[in-house]
Motif scaffolding. Sequence first.
Motif, PDB file in Angstrom:
ATOM      1  N   HIS A 141      -4.354  -2.160  -7.107  1.00  0.00           N
ATOM      2  CA  HIS A 141      -4.963  -3.059  -8.080  1.00  0.00           C
ATOM      3  C   HIS A 141      -4.240  -2.972  -9.418  1.00  0.00           C
ATOM      4  CE1 HIS A 141      -8.416  -4.049 -10.960  1.00  0.00           C
ATOM      5  NE2 HIS A 141      -8.027  -5.196 -10.421  1.00  0.00           N
ATOM      6  N   PRO A 180      -6.355  -5.192   3.521  1.00  0.00           N
ATOM      7  CA  PRO A 180      -5.950  -4.290   2.425  1.00  0.00           C
ATOM      8  C   PRO A 180      -6.665  -2.951   2.471  1.00  0.00           C
ATOM      9  CG  PRO A 180      -6.191  -6.521   1.602  1.00  0.00           C
ATOM     10  CD  PRO A 180      -6.665  -6.551   3.031  1.00  0.00           C
ATOM     11  N   ALA A 181      -7.951  -2.953   2.811  1.00  0.00           N
ATOM     12  CA  ALA A 181      -8.692  -1.689   2.881  1.00  0.00           C
ATOM     13  C   ALA A 181      -8.113  -0.786   3.955  1.00  0.00           C
ATOM     14  CB  ALA A 181     -10.162  -1.972   3.157  1.00  0.00           C
ATOM     15  N   ALA A 213     -12.047  -5.103  -0.847  1.00  0.00           N
ATOM     16  CA  ALA A 213     -11.505  -3.957  -0.109  1.00  0.00           C
ATOM     17  C   ALA A 213     -12.385  -2.724  -0.277  1.00  0.00           C
ATOM     18  CB  ALA A 213     -10.082  -3.662  -0.576  1.00  0.00           C
ATOM     19  N   ALA A 223       0.828  -1.207   0.000  1.00  0.00           N
ATOM     20  CA  ALA A 223       0.000   0.000   0.000  1.00  0.00           C
ATOM     21  C   ALA A 223       0.859   1.253   0.000  1.00  0.00           C
ATOM     22  CB  ALA A 223      -0.924  -0.013   1.214  1.00  0.00           C
ATOM     23  N   GLN A 245      -8.128   6.757   0.289  1.00  0.00           N
ATOM     24  CA  GLN A 245      -7.976   5.309   0.409  1.00  0.00           C
ATOM     25  C   GLN A 245      -8.360   4.606  -0.882  1.00  0.00           C
ATOM     26  OE1 GLN A 245     -11.242   3.347   1.448  1.00  0.00           O
ATOM     27  NE2 GLN A 245     -10.372   1.562   2.461  1.00  0.00           N
ATOM     28  N   ARG A 246      -9.440   5.053  -1.493  1.00  0.00           N
ATOM     29  CA  ARG A 246      -9.896   4.413  -2.725  1.00  0.00           C
ATOM     30  C   ARG A 246      -8.899   4.649  -3.873  1.00  0.00           C
ATOM     31  NH1 ARG A 246     -14.988   2.376  -2.837  1.00  0.00           N
ATOM     32  NH2 ARG A 246     -16.077   2.492  -0.854  1.00  0.00           N
ATOM     33  N   LEU A 286      -6.161   2.108  -3.199  1.00  0.00           N
ATOM     34  CA  LEU A 286      -6.611   0.769  -3.577  1.00  0.00           C
ATOM     35  C   LEU A 286      -6.557   0.584  -5.088  1.00  0.00           C
ATOM     36  CD1 LEU A 286      -9.667   0.189  -1.202  1.00  0.00           C
ATOM     37  CD2 LEU A 286      -7.499  -1.050  -1.180  1.00  0.00           C
ATOM     38  N   TYR A 338      -9.622  -6.581  -4.676  1.00  0.00           N
ATOM     39  CA  TYR A 338      -9.887  -5.160  -4.860  1.00  0.00           C
ATOM     40  C   TYR A 338     -11.350  -4.834  -4.567  1.00  0.00           C
ATOM     41  CZ  TYR A 338     -10.446  -0.700  -7.370  1.00  0.00           C
ATOM     42  OH  TYR A 338     -10.744   0.586  -7.715  1.00  0.00           O
ATOM     43  N   ALA A 355      -4.599   0.529   2.941  1.00  0.00           N
ATOM     44  CA  ALA A 355      -4.720   1.625   1.980  1.00  0.00           C
ATOM     45  C   ALA A 355      -5.118   2.924   2.677  1.00  0.00           C
ATOM     46  CB  ALA A 355      -5.733   1.269   0.901  1.00  0.00           C
TER      47      ALA A 355
END
Length: 814
Positions: free
Chosen positions: A254, A217-218, A267, A105, A246-247, A250, A264, A221
């Motif tokens: 990805h 992972p979420a 998350a 991340a 965060q998005r 992510l 992905y 990130a």
Amino acid sequence: MNKYSDSYDDEDDQPQKKSGGSFIINFLLKLSILGLGLALCGVLLAAMALSLAWPNLPELTAMTDYRPRVPLRIYSADKVMIGEFGEERRNVLHFAEIPDVMKAAVLSAEDDRFYQHGGIDWAGVLRAGLTNLMSMQKTQGASTITMQVARNFYLSSEKTYSRKFYELLLTFKIEASLTKDQILELYLNQIYLGNRAYGFAAASRAYLGKNLADVTPAEAALLAGIPKAPSRFNPIANKPRAVIRQRYVLGRMHNLGYLTDTEYKTALDQPIVVKSAEGTPAGGYAVHAEYIAELARQLMVSSYPDNVYSRGLNVYTTIVAKDQEAAYESLREGVIDYTRRAPYPGPEDTVEVPPGIENNPAKFDEFLDGVLEKHPDRTDMLTGVVLSAKPEEVRVARSSSDIVSIKDKKALGIIQRALNPRAAADQRLQRGSVVHLHKTVDGFEILNPPTVQAAFIAMTPQDGAIRAMVGGFDFYHGNFNRVTQAWRQPGSSFKPFIYSASIEKGLTPMTLISDQPFELSAAQTGSKPWSPKNYGNQYEDMLTMRDALAKSKNMVSIRILQLIGPQYAQEYVTRFGFDKSRHPAYLPMALGAGEVTPLQLASAYSVFANGGYRITPYLIDRVTDANGQVLMQAKPVIAGDSANRTVDGRTIYIIDDLLRNNATVGTAAKARQILKRNDISGKTGTTNESFDAWFAGYMPQLVGIAWMGFDKPKSLGSGETGGGAALPIWAGYMMSALKNYPEVPRAPAPDGVIAEGGNLYLREFPPGQTVTRVGLDGPQGQIGVPMPPVSGQDSLGDFLNNLGSSNSPYRAGQ
């Protein structure tokens, strides 16, 4: 002159005009020569600057021997962190301890070519330059992870060419001296991430309430998005912006192949839960032990006053994390239960809600933000604004997208009188009422933040190790620790100490004592008449001491104290650790009219639990430095050492038998019914007009004390007793804690104790040769000696006046 000629004959009058192509070529050639010359000059200047600056660059020992300012950390006995104090919060991890998802991340967010470039990502510089040129503003940077490490370790944040130059030189030196993994490890441990958290391990605790090894992972990130702007992108300061960032991270993970399509999507769908405890040094601890952490901090400041917050001291307390959390939950539930029983006082405030504003989410959220700023959330108590209130439904808004509907009959029953249209304006729920929502298993209920307080303390009676402590309902709205600082009347929970004194004076569990009411005249008290009462004004003719303690009869306790003498009892209770000065030698002492703290009462009941030994409560087991070297190790007093005996073990055995009987058929019977154990002993306590509610209970391995009352003493309510208000808090904790302790069979009676007819006697006071009856006329049929004015104060009456009494101050006594 030929009009089509490309040149002029008279060079002095006009410049000679050349062809366009040759002009451009010559211009570019000259420009190239000039650029080359400038470049050579730049190289020479850079070489000269480098030769001067390189020797002056700092050594990399701060990196290779990384020793940050490590804060004071507080842990439970099972090594769960419960507190952290210092200007900087860090938790240094080795590279292998940092999860790969966190590394991925960070690389995706900050420097995806970190392992390919040599410290400066020239491709990134070119890309950022073109992007900024096209947008005519600085929208992208090109700082690599190595450059950020150089900046954070050695350089200020000022934006000057000299600082940037040194940053580049340091970057080259770091890359030449350390491996890529070492550089990334430094970055992950020391980058600032807002809220005084340095490094991702500290940030994970501060924002997510979990160890870095456990992040998804979420969540990784989310944390990786913070370095770009720690003050704006951390989820406490601005969760919506943090989620947007965060998005983006992510998406990068990805695209770079760190996440599969499925990972992905998972998350993206995972909601982010910010577990940050308001006001805590690090936030988001897994255990609610704020009062313990603060007490440990105070003890450490007094013991290690120099650099206590930066030298990396680790304090290991005696509490057990799981049991501490059980104590916290049980106390809060006990206070909430009391708040449910009490009449709902009405909304906290009332605001004007513009008509139809719900149809404009942006304006509605802005309006609600203003209300929540004035009336912020409390721990587990969420602020909302009532949109509509009917007897069958109440709708409460926290945001335009978060509107709670309350239809549950039980929840509505709590606020029933506030839903009556004829209710007083300040009590009625209506559109615009500012209320607090409390989450239950069935949904939400409306409750005002509790004003009543409570405290709980548990310790092991063998050595005094404190296993759990909760000093109040909400640490963050007043950190006054009621366990150690609140001096309150113990009420009937004090009676066993008076009974203990009487056993050594020759009374027995089978001694019959009058329970009839009496009055001391003004002549006897030296001031004013005193007419003590039993709880509920219920009286019996004669009761054995065993039954009288089980029923917590005030008249019997007073007659016992009158018989043995208040001065003797005052001296005797000091064996349990009570302060003599706080228990004046007057008859109201029999009803718990003195003062104790919950901690002091727990220590005193430990003498009953351990067979008669005085122990000293302690909280800190050991202290280590940043390298794990033990600086201090507790050496507690242990029960069983004859040097620590304070009360005859035979007397303790008899009193424990009475307290076990009380937990079987007396006011404490609910404790045994809930826990379904036979090794429980205990006593309830309720003071005059229910100002204080207590429960003191124990088994051989554990002592617990629960208290409830208002900080500014006032009645809890006519029906509130120690058994109803305090005992459930105690039992809630014990249901969790006693899972680790098997039931202990009762030990045989010690030498010198006679067992006859189900009762116990001291050998020197055998059945038939002791005081068997204390009636209205005193023991053995003799006329009771009238109470003369007592010394120490002018009179008993003055003592009663000083306690705020008027006519009959000591009635309640369960």
